[in-house]
Design a protein around this motif. Structure first.
Motif, PDB file in Angstrom:
ATOM      1  N   LYS B 506      44.645  48.298  12.989  1.00  0.00           N
ATOM      2  CA  LYS B 506      44.802  48.108  11.229  1.00  0.00           C
ATOM      3  C   LYS B 506      45.206  46.196  11.254  1.00  0.00           C
ATOM      4  O   LYS B 506      45.399  45.168  12.003  1.00  0.00           O
ATOM      5  CB  LYS B 506      46.623  48.382  11.613  1.00  0.00           C
ATOM      6  N   ILE B 507      45.137  45.468   9.730  1.00  0.00           N
ATOM      7  CA  ILE B 507      45.152  44.439   9.371  1.00  0.00           C
ATOM      8  C   ILE B 507      46.484  44.177   8.744  1.00  0.00           C
ATOM      9  O   ILE B 507      46.295  45.161   7.374  1.00  0.00           O
ATOM     10  CB  ILE B 507      43.474  43.882   8.600  1.00  0.00           C
ATOM     11  N   ILE B 508      47.118  43.320   9.247  1.00  0.00           N
ATOM     12  CA  ILE B 508      48.080  43.314   8.183  1.00  0.00           C
ATOM     13  C   ILE B 508      48.082  42.032   7.563  1.00  0.00           C
ATOM     14  O   ILE B 508      46.946  41.205   7.632  1.00  0.00           O
ATOM     15  CB  ILE B 508      49.204  42.484   8.978  1.00  0.00           C
ATOM     16  N   GLY B 509      48.155  42.065   6.067  1.00  0.00           N
ATOM     17  CA  GLY B 509      47.756  41.163   4.922  1.00  0.00           C
ATOM     18  C   GLY B 509      46.358  41.721   4.305  1.00  0.00           C
ATOM     19  O   GLY B 509      45.936  42.054   4.649  1.00  0.00           O
ATOM     20  N   GLN B 511      42.848  42.280   3.887  1.00  0.00           N
ATOM     21  CA  GLN B 511      42.296  43.155   4.975  1.00  0.00           C
ATOM     22  C   GLN B 511      40.567  42.051   5.369  1.00  0.00           C
ATOM     23  O   GLN B 511      39.756  42.559   5.860  1.00  0.00           O
ATOM     24  CB  GLN B 511      42.043  44.190   4.420  1.00  0.00           C
ATOM     25  N   TYR B 524      54.141  39.113  18.545  1.00  0.00           N
ATOM     26  CA  TYR B 524      54.115  39.977  17.086  1.00  0.00           C
ATOM     27  C   TYR B 524      54.860  39.353  16.099  1.00  0.00           C
ATOM     28  O   TYR B 524      54.318  38.625  15.260  1.00  0.00           O
ATOM     29  CB  TYR B 524      53.749  41.874  17.259  1.00  0.00           C
ATOM     30  N   LYS B 528      52.935  37.787  12.824  1.00  0.00           N
ATOM     31  CA  LYS B 528      53.719  38.064  11.256  1.00  0.00           C
ATOM     32  C   LYS B 528      54.487  37.236  11.117  1.00  0.00           C
ATOM     33  O   LYS B 528      53.824  36.678   8.996  1.00  0.00           O
ATOM     34  CB  LYS B 528      54.350  39.110  11.844  1.00  0.00           C
ATOM     35  N   ASP B 532      53.289  35.135   7.068  1.00  0.00           N
ATOM     36  CA  ASP B 532      54.003  35.264   5.711  1.00  0.00           C
ATOM     37  C   ASP B 532      54.103  33.752   4.971  1.00  0.00           C
ATOM     38  O   ASP B 532      53.545  33.730   4.068  1.00  0.00           O
ATOM     39  CB  ASP B 532      54.991  35.803   5.858  1.00  0.00           C
ATOM     40  N   GLY B 544      44.238  37.633   7.198  1.00  0.00           N
ATOM     41  CA  GLY B 544      44.618  38.319   7.832  1.00  0.00           C
ATOM     42  C   GLY B 544      44.944  38.600   8.848  1.00  0.00           C
ATOM     43  O   GLY B 544      45.190  37.852   9.544  1.00  0.00           O
ATOM     44  N   HIS B 547      46.606  42.976  15.187  1.00  0.00           N
ATOM     45  CA  HIS B 547      47.508  42.659  16.501  1.00  0.00           C
ATOM     46  C   HIS B 547      47.161  43.714  17.609  1.00  0.00           C
ATOM     47  O   HIS B 547      47.512  44.651  16.993  1.00  0.00           O
ATOM     48  CB  HIS B 547      49.248  42.530  16.018  1.00  0.00           C
TER      49      HIS B 547
END
Ligand SMILES: Cc1ncc(C[n+]2csc(CCOP(=O)(O)OP(=O)(O)O)c2C)c(N)n1
Ligand code: SF4
Lengths: 340, 617
Positions: B506-509, B511, B524, B528, B532, B544, B547
């Motif tokens: 998955k990608i956070i933030g 894409q 992590y 993260k 932000d 993005g 992790h």
């Protein structure tokens, strides 16, 4: 039980080709093992043979039980894990003097210390066979081998001393070719609850031929070996006229001639395999040529709780006194709070 | 008491660090504050940081022990980097931590210790309390030692005994600053020291004294309120990574219907997993303290052969010792889990400090082609999930699995919803059936390539396996060249096929876009938070975070993830081991690196600086 009783040697012969050198002492040990397997009182599925690496360590392939050929020196921890995980198994380890006492020396003394219920069959050819003739921890001082071209400058271990010194509960010794004694002591080992170490003086025809010849020589064997038997006085010799007694002056063992100096059979030590005190057993295990006959037979067999029994006892006790009976209860235990 | 009024400031999140000499009870003060924080309903994460020596020299920097807690009215995913409040019980702990206190932050010190050689031993020439060097901070210089003794006078405690409560006095000050109630901690003292009423009384008095002292001297200044974190309804707890790892294994064993076996040898920072499992005889766990790491893993292999869910736990040096046996597990295709709680290396390195530098050892540290599954947990709480997952993969794919955690997440703790067994996925070990005429030791499942597990005792399935190369299907020893290549390929492919079950990365933030931050394992929280922060700094940029928890095999969509960004930066607490691995596996991308090797976790600020450079290039 009936099925078990009906088992024969043939049930334990595997389909694998035996690759030991012709004339190697390992063949005789294998035969003895196959012969006693049906007498263990176990289903053949409940027998597990584990080994390290070395010529001797190939034996699991040749016996039709569950088997595991491990890595050099590590048979005992592998066997310990198997025994702890399934205490119902009859667990055997076949190992060599290099495997067991050099790279595996640490595991050896600790397995014994814990009295892990494992039958260790130590093939002692006083040399490294598989790697072609380097000296081992049991090679006699001064012996020329591939890696000691000027003779070893290391004092050898006596496995019996190590076993008894580490608090061992069972130690026996035999000669590879003496099938009768060998089967007798392997059976005794199988019946012992605890770490049972059987040292078998084994001949490596290729790299250390005749290593045990001095004591095993047909003509002189009776004078150079003593077959110890529980409850019997320690007599040996071609004429059965020699014996072992505790010297009244030095409190050490001595060889005496029956009939000389008023010595009778009553003066001899009577072998007691169950004697808790390690002193006499240690002295018997240490007897060596040329001053003493080498002891074969069961030297020590005493009762001490075994690791897996003690562990299960603790598990039962913990289960009885704990309020936690499954993973969910564990995760709910201690400091938790609710968010409404 | 004259009436005093304090200014109350509301905060979203706060980092408090307790620091003192290693005998000063900072770990206890910190955990008591954490317990209290749970009752308030904040989300939080903690990290203890202590010296390698049990009794390091007093009053020296090397003897400083710390406990950091980050709590907030928002989700907290790391123990934080810069402290808002520092408790420093002596000059050395001030010296060691001042760099990591926010400008304008609050510093509580025991003024009684800022005299004599305590100052020089810490490397100061003058007392920092007098020379104006702390003018940018809100300093509470409390005579903690003398007031702690004073508070216990009527109980007749001698000074030595009384001084043991200095940490509790400091805690009292912190309770005042954060408007905390004392009751729950009083209760703790009552149960903990039930056998000794004097100690209960002493601790209660000292805690209250600290609180009152702060109220008296600090009244016109500030106290803080941190609102509840609106957690979803349910039952919560906090847990350290090591406990979570142990519990994940327990849950997996129960789910799989197997006994749990652990063979291990104590080593920092993995020992708590052994301790936790030794304490679970009530659940039938067979935890075995072996004579060394080699015996630990070998016993696990024996236990796996005999049919248990078998694991071994260790840290870097222990993983080195286990290498040969991991190869044996690869060859015999038995299910075992090897947990490596990474610490600073090489050799004995920095035993109590965190690092991510065992990755290449985990991936490649074996003789021969010996692939194993490698996964990494990324927070104290998810050590539970990944321990469970490691066991599931091992049992269903008949392969050794290495689970990497690290000192930071293993010792750190976080708030998690109490896991429920019913919510966890099924585990189906590949046990062979008695007398199965088709059983052969190395016959494989078509889909996963896993072989079957015929455990001793099973009728009709006697067989022999070991470390020598196996003949395909029969498992007999074979030196045939064609067979060796075939078997090596099958073992390799079996590990690669685990990618079929692990799901997508998955990608956070954002894409897709300008910068992809890549990390793995215990970093992590910091990554993260850094995402932000950098997003706030560059609202127009698309950034993005990928992790990774699954390292070998990588998730199948990894290439697609990387493709979507102009730049990729791999951040690791090592010299770039994951980056190297990615270069081998996906050489078509350019990987920027941010690496740190100080035995410390990442700071958000340093990460943001690194990203800024890349974004402004
Ligand atoms: C880690 C490791 N070191 C060394 C070896 C090489 N090696 C295999 S067997 C052996 C010695 C075997 O001697 P012993 O145990 O006495 O058994 P024998 O062959 O004489 O029966 C050695 C050194 C190995 N396989 N693994
Ligand atoms: S090398 Fe020696 S020990 Fe090995 S099989 Fe041949 S004779 Fe036996």
């Amino acid at each position: 039980m009936e099925n078990i009783l009906k088992l024969t040697k043939e049930d334990f012969i595997s389909d694998q080709m035996v690759k030991w050198c012709p004339g190697c002492g390992d063949h005789a040990i294998l035969t003895s093992l196959e012969k006693i397997m049906p007498q263990l009182g176990k289903k053949k599925e409940d027998i597990l043979i584990i080994s390290g690496i070395g010529c001797s360590s190939r034996s699991p392939y040749y016996i039709n039980t569950y088997g595991f050929h491990g890595i050099h020196g590590r048979a005992l921890p592998i066997a310990s894990g198997a025994k702890i995980a399934n205490p119902n198994l009859s667990v055997w380890v076949t190992t060599g003097d290099g495997d067991c006492l050099a790279i595996g020396g640490n595991h050896f003394i600790h397995t014994i210390r814990r009295n892990m219920d494992i039958k260790i069959v130590l093939f002692n050819n006083e040399i490294y066979g598989l790697t072609k003739g380097q000296y081992s921890p049991t090679t006699p001082l001064g012996k020329v081998t591939k890696t000691s071209p000027m003779g070893t400058i290391e004092e050898p271990f006596n496995p019996g001393e190590l076993v008894i010194g580490a608090g061992g509960t069972f130690f026996a010794r035999s000669m590879d070719m003496n099938l009768k004694t060998q089967e007798e002591i392997l059976l005794a080992a199988s019946q012992h609850r605890g770490t049972a170490v059987t040292e078998i003086l084994q001949n490596c025809v290729i790299f250390n031929n005749g290593a045990h010849a001095y004591i095993n020589d047909r003509e002189h064997r009776a004078d150079r070996l003593i077959h110890l038997q529980h409850g019997k006085p320690m007599i040996f010799g071609k004429e059965m006229n020699k014996g072992i007694r505790l010297s009244p002056n030095s409190y050490q063992l001595e060889v005496v001639n029956i009939g000389e100096n008023d010595i009778t059979v009553d003066d001899l030590l009577v072998h007691d395999i169950h004697q808790e005190d390690r002193g006499v057993h240690m002295m018997l295990a240490r007897m060596k040529a040329p001053d003493f006959p080498v002891a074969v037979g069961v030297i020590r067999s005493v009762i001490r709780p075994i690791y897996s029994d003690l562990l299960i006892e603790q598990i039962v006790r913990a289960k009885n006194s704990s309020t936690i009976t499954n993973a969910d209860e564990l995760m709910q235990s201690g400091n938790t709070w609710n968010v409404e | 008491m004259t009436e005093k009024k304090s200014k109350v400031i509301e905060l979203e999140e706060v980092v408090v660090k307790f620091a003192g000499d290693s005998g000063d009870g900072m770990q206890l003060a910190g955990s008591l504050f954490a317990d209290n924080t749970a009752t308030v309903g904040n989300d939080f994460a903690t990290f203890p940081d202590y010296p390698a020596e049990i009794r390091a020299p007093h009053n020296t920097i090397s003897g400083v022990s710390g406990f950091q807690i980050h709590f907030g009215s928002k989700l907290v995913i790391s123990s934080g980097d810069i402290a808002d409040v520092l408790v420093a019980m002596n000059p050395a702990s001030l010296k060691a931590n001042l760099n990591n206190v926010k400008y304008g932050g609050t510093i509580v010190v025991d003024a009684d210790t800022f005299v004599g050689d305590g100052i020089t031993k810490a490397g100061y020439t003058n007392s920092p309390l007098d020379d104006g060097s702390l003018k940018d901070y809100h300093l509470i210089a409390a005579p903690i030692t003398s007031l702690t003794r004073e508070a216990q006078k009527e109980l007749g405690c001698d000074n030595k005994t009384a001084d043991k409560c200095r940490n509790v006095f400091a805690l009292g000050i912190i309770y005042y600053l954060f408007n905390r109630e004392l009751e729950s901690t009083f209760k703790y003292f009552e149960t903990k020291f039930a056998k000794n009423q004097t100690i209960v009384e002493a601790n209660k008095k000292v805690l209250a004294a600290g609180y009152n002292y702060a109220e008296n001297v600090d009244a016109n200044k500030t106290t803080f309120i941190v609102d509840k974190y609106p957690l979803k309804k349910g039952k919560y707890r906090y847990i350290t990574g090591n406990s979570a790892t142990a519990w994940g294994m327990i849950a997996a064993a129960e789910k799989a219907g197997l006994e749990l076996y652990l063979g291990s040898y104590p080593i920092t920072p993995a020992t708590e997993i052994l301790i936790e499992l030794e304490n679970r005889r009530d659940l039938g766990v067979k935890a075995y303290q072996a004579e060394d790491e080699i015996a630990g893993i070998c016993s696990a292999i024996g236990a796996a052969f005999a049919g248990a869910l078998a694991i071994t736990t260790t840290s870097g040096p222990g993983l080195s010792l286990k290498s040969e046996a991991i190869g044996l597990a690869v060859m015999t295709e038995l299910p075992i889990v090897i947990v490596d709680v990474q610490r600073g290396g090489p050799s004995t390195g920095l035993p109590t400090k965190t690092e991510q530098s065992d990755l290449l050892q985990a991936l490649y540290g074996r003789n021969g082609e010996g692939q194993v599954v490698v996964i990494a947990a990324s927070s104290p709480g998810n050590c539970f999930n990944f321990a469970f997952e490691a066991a599931k993969i091992a049992l269903e794919h008949m392969t050794p699995v290495i689970l990497l955690t690290d000192g930071y997440i293993a010792n750190g703790s976080e708030v998690i919803p109490v896991p429920k067994l019913a919510d966890l996925p099924k585990i189906t070990p590949r046990l062979a059936k008695a007398n199965d005429p088709n059983y052969a030791p190395y016959r494989r499942d078509e889909k996963t390539l896993a072989r079957q597990w015929a455990i001793p005792g099973t009728e009709g399935l006697r067989h022999r396996i070991g470390g020598l190369e196996k003949e395909n299907i029969t498992g007999n020893v074979s030196h045939n060249p064609e067979n060796h290549q075939l078997m090596a390929t099958l073992r390799d492919e079996k590990v690669q096929r685990v990618a079929d079950v692990i799901g997508d990365q998955k990608i956070i933030g954002d894409q897709e876009g300008d910068l992809l931050i890549v990390g793995w394992g215990g970093t992590y929280g910091a990554l993260k938070n850094s995402l932000d922060s950098v997003k706030k700094k560059y609202p127009a940029k698309k950034i993005g975070l990928a992790h990774f928890n699954y390292i070998n095999p990588l998730p199948k969509n990894t290439e697609d993830v990387f493709k979507k960004f102009k730049k990729i930066v791999v951040c690791e607490l090592n010299f770039g081991q994951f980056a190297k691995y990615l270069k081998i596996n996906l050489p078509q991308f350019k990987y920027e690196q941010y690496n740190k090797l100080k035995g410390l976790p990442f700071f958000v600020s340093e990460l943001v600086d690194a990203y800024s450079k890349l974004l402004e290039e």
